[in-house]
Design a protein around this motif. Structure first.
Motif, short mmCIF file in Angstrom:
data_model
loop_
_atom_site.label_atom_id
_atom_site.label_comp_id
_atom_site.label_asym_id
_atom_site.label_seq_id
_atom_site.Cartn_x
_atom_site.Cartn_y
_atom_site.Cartn_z
N PHE A 84 0.92 -1.63 0.18
CA PHE A 84 -0.07 -0.25 0.06
C PHE A 84 1.15 1.30 0.22
N VAL A 87 0.51 5.46 1.06
CA VAL A 87 -0.68 5.46 2.08
C VAL A 87 -0.33 5.86 3.78
N LEU A 90 -2.97 2.85 7.08
CA LEU A 90 -3.75 1.83 6.67
C LEU A 90 -4.91 2.24 7.63
N MET A 94 -10.84 0.57 5.30
CA MET A 94 -10.71 1.69 4.10
C MET A 94 -11.18 0.80 2.58
N PHE A 96 -9.39 0.86 -1.02
CA PHE A 96 -9.18 0.63 -2.21
C PHE A 96 -9.63 0.23 -3.85
N ARG A 97 -9.41 0.57 -4.91
CA ARG A 97 -9.34 0.19 -6.34
C ARG A 97 -8.49 -1.01 -6.55
N ALA A 98 -8.13 -1.67 -6.61
CA ALA A 98 -7.90 -2.49 -7.31
C ALA A 98 -7.83 -3.20 -8.84
N GLU A 107 -13.03 -3.47 -6.38
CA GLU A 107 -13.39 -3.09 -5.33
C GLU A 107 -12.70 -3.73 -4.51
N GLU A 109 -11.77 -3.85 0.43
CA GLU A 109 -11.63 -3.45 1.52
C GLU A 109 -10.57 -3.52 2.94
#
Length: 154
Positions: A84, A87, A90, A94, A96-98, A107, A109
């Motif tokens: 990550f 960032v 963490l 949270m 994130f787009r992966a 997406e 989490e």
């Protein structure tokens, strides 16, 4: 008019889980408007909408397979915090787009942080959940040719 494929439908709804906890509702807001038969809503609810008319009120229970699917254990992974990069802090929750293994955006989490290891979940938040809907059909009309062509309500 009865709901059929390519009907524009407006519904008021309340969605609960099996324990009765409200997950989502249109109460206090605008009705949900969608185009029937093109996958704008989950398959299990869309199927139950067929042949209903304005004013109809009903309950629907949608199994995970006809909703957001079952939990896929392959979409839960643990990786190092270093993955990550960029960032600063963490936190669980949270998003994130992966990219999935087949190259599609997904997406994810953060669901757990244990030392230097971060566990992410790429399942939809309602995957594996039995969905309980209370539905009221507000209106039904024929879709315009442009709405049918575009696959959504204008």
């Amino acid at each position: 008019m009865k709901i059929a494929n390519h009907s524009v439908v407006e519904i008021n709804y309340t969605l609960k889980d099996a324990e009765g906890t409200v997950i989502d509702t249109s109460e206090g807001g605008q009705p949900l408007k969608y185009l029937q038969g093109v996958g704008n809503i989950i398959p299990g609810l869309e199927q139950e909408m067929l042949d209903k008319s304005a004013g109809d009120k009903f309950k629907v229970v949608v199994a995970p397979e006809e909703g957001y699917g079952p939990q896929n254990p392959e979409l839960i992974q643990t990786m190092p915090k270093s993955a990550f990069g960029g960032v600063d802090e963490l936190k669980v929750g949270m998003a994130f787009r992966a990219q999935s293994t087949d190259g599609h955006p997904i997406e994810v989490e953060i669901v757990d942080i244990d030392g230097d290891q971060v566990t992410i979940n790429g399942n939809h938040p309602l995957a594996g959940v039995e969905l309980h809907f209370d539905v009221e059909v507000v209106s039904v009309r024929e879709a315009t040719p442009e709405e049918i062509d575009h696959g959504h309500v204008h």
